[in-house]
Scaffold this motif. Structure first.
Motif, PDB file in Angstrom:
ATOM      1  N   TYR A  58      24.137  15.700  24.287  1.00 38.20           N
ATOM      2  CA  TYR A  58      23.396  16.905  23.891  1.00 38.20           C
ATOM      3  C   TYR A  58      22.864  17.625  25.122  1.00 38.20           C
ATOM      4  O   TYR A  58      22.613  17.012  26.164  1.00 38.20           O
ATOM      5  N   SER A  59      22.640  18.918  24.963  1.00 42.08           N
ATOM      6  CA  SER A  59      22.289  19.762  26.109  1.00 42.08           C
ATOM      7  C   SER A  59      20.824  19.694  26.509  1.00 42.08           C
ATOM      8  O   SER A  59      20.464  20.101  27.616  1.00 42.08           O
ATOM      9  N   HIS A  60      19.947  19.187  25.622  1.00 41.91           N
ATOM     10  CA  HIS A  60      18.516  19.223  25.890  1.00 41.91           C
ATOM     11  C   HIS A  60      17.851  17.872  25.602  1.00 41.91           C
ATOM     12  O   HIS A  60      18.405  17.029  24.883  1.00 41.91           O
ATOM     13  N   VAL A  61      16.661  17.712  26.156  1.00 41.64           N
ATOM     14  CA  VAL A  61      15.819  16.549  25.857  1.00 41.64           C
ATOM     15  C   VAL A  61      14.411  17.037  25.527  1.00 41.64           C
ATOM     16  O   VAL A  61      13.909  17.978  26.141  1.00 41.64           O
ATOM     17  N   SER A  62      13.805  16.393  24.543  1.00 41.19           N
ATOM     18  CA  SER A  62      12.414  16.667  24.186  1.00 41.19           C
ATOM     19  C   SER A  62      11.567  15.529  24.739  1.00 41.19           C
ATOM     20  O   SER A  62      11.826  14.351  24.446  1.00 41.19           O
TER      21      SER A  62
END
Length: 234
Positions: free
Chosen positions: A93-97
């Motif tokens: 996935y392109s993002h991390v939270s």
């Protein structure tokens, strides 16, 4: 001779006084948090039209900062690796939270349905057992239905660098080693050892506000609740 006070009646009075005192403390804390959240820090900040887009999200209890895995001159893959997940495929996935909080509170309260008074009380009293919670996610989509839970924020490159430095410093990377970690709630998240002491003053939401404040973003002076963070962004 003075009348005797029945032990049960006396105990009920003491219990009532204790409950009233607790309610007063909670109301005062809530009021102080809302006031602190309404006082701006970095009041001159304005959002640029272009830059690095991040997101601020909330599940109603915990807030997190969503950043691109690679972008804005920052690459998180050295710290947040695929093998840290139950299913490494989610690392594509392109993002991390990323969020910070007290270990027991975080692990045992993913939603409001899991909240236990003793867990909250224990965390509020203060704890050095803190963790970073990281979800691997696609880039969020902000629409009318999500308005209460997520905000999009654009940062200047130098602001994003300061934000990333603050977040990295929150991971416990002693002697250059990667922080200890464990699997999270699902196949796409993980918990990592963190630095810092959690308390009623420095909550997971206060950490989010601290990170944004460090970056130079206009946000509340003290943000102990999700609303005191999200309320600054449209």
């Amino acid at each position: 001779m003075p009348p005797k006070i029945h032990p049960l009646r006396n105990g009920a009075r003491l219990l009532g006084a204790a409950v009233a005192a607790l309610v007063a403390i909670l109301l005062a804390y809530g009021a102080a948090g809302m006031v602190g959240g309404a006082i701006p820090s970095n009041p001159g900040w304005t959002q640029p039209e272009t830059g690095v887009r991040i997101y601020i999200e909330s599940n109603g209890i915990h807030t997190g900062i969503v950043v691109p895995m690679v972008g804005g001159g920052e690459d998180w893959r050295d710290l947040l690796r695929a093998e840290d997940l139950r299913d490494p495929r989610y690392a594509r996935y392109s993002h991390v939270s990323i969020g910070w909080g007290e270990r027991t509170f975080y692990l045992e309260t993913p939603t409001w349905a899991d909240v236990k008074p003793l867990t909250i009380l224990g965390a509020a009293m203060g704890s050095d057992r803190t963790v970073m919670h990281v979800d691997h996610v696609p880039e969020p989509r902000v629409n009318a239905d999500d308005e209460g839970d997520i905000r999009s924020v654009i940062l200047r490159p130098e602001e994003y660098r300061r934000l990333a430095a603050f977040i990295r410093a929150s991971f416990r990377t002693d002697n250059g080693q990667r922080p200890g970690h464990q699997f999270g709630y699902a196949s796409y998240d993980a918990f990592y050892e963190a630095r810092g002491r959690y308390s009623a003053v420095r909550t997971c939401n206060a950490w989010t506000g601290d990170a944004l404040r460090h970056a130079g973003v206009r946000v509340g002076a003290w943000t102990p609740f999700p609303v005191t963070v999200l309320g600054w962004f449209e």
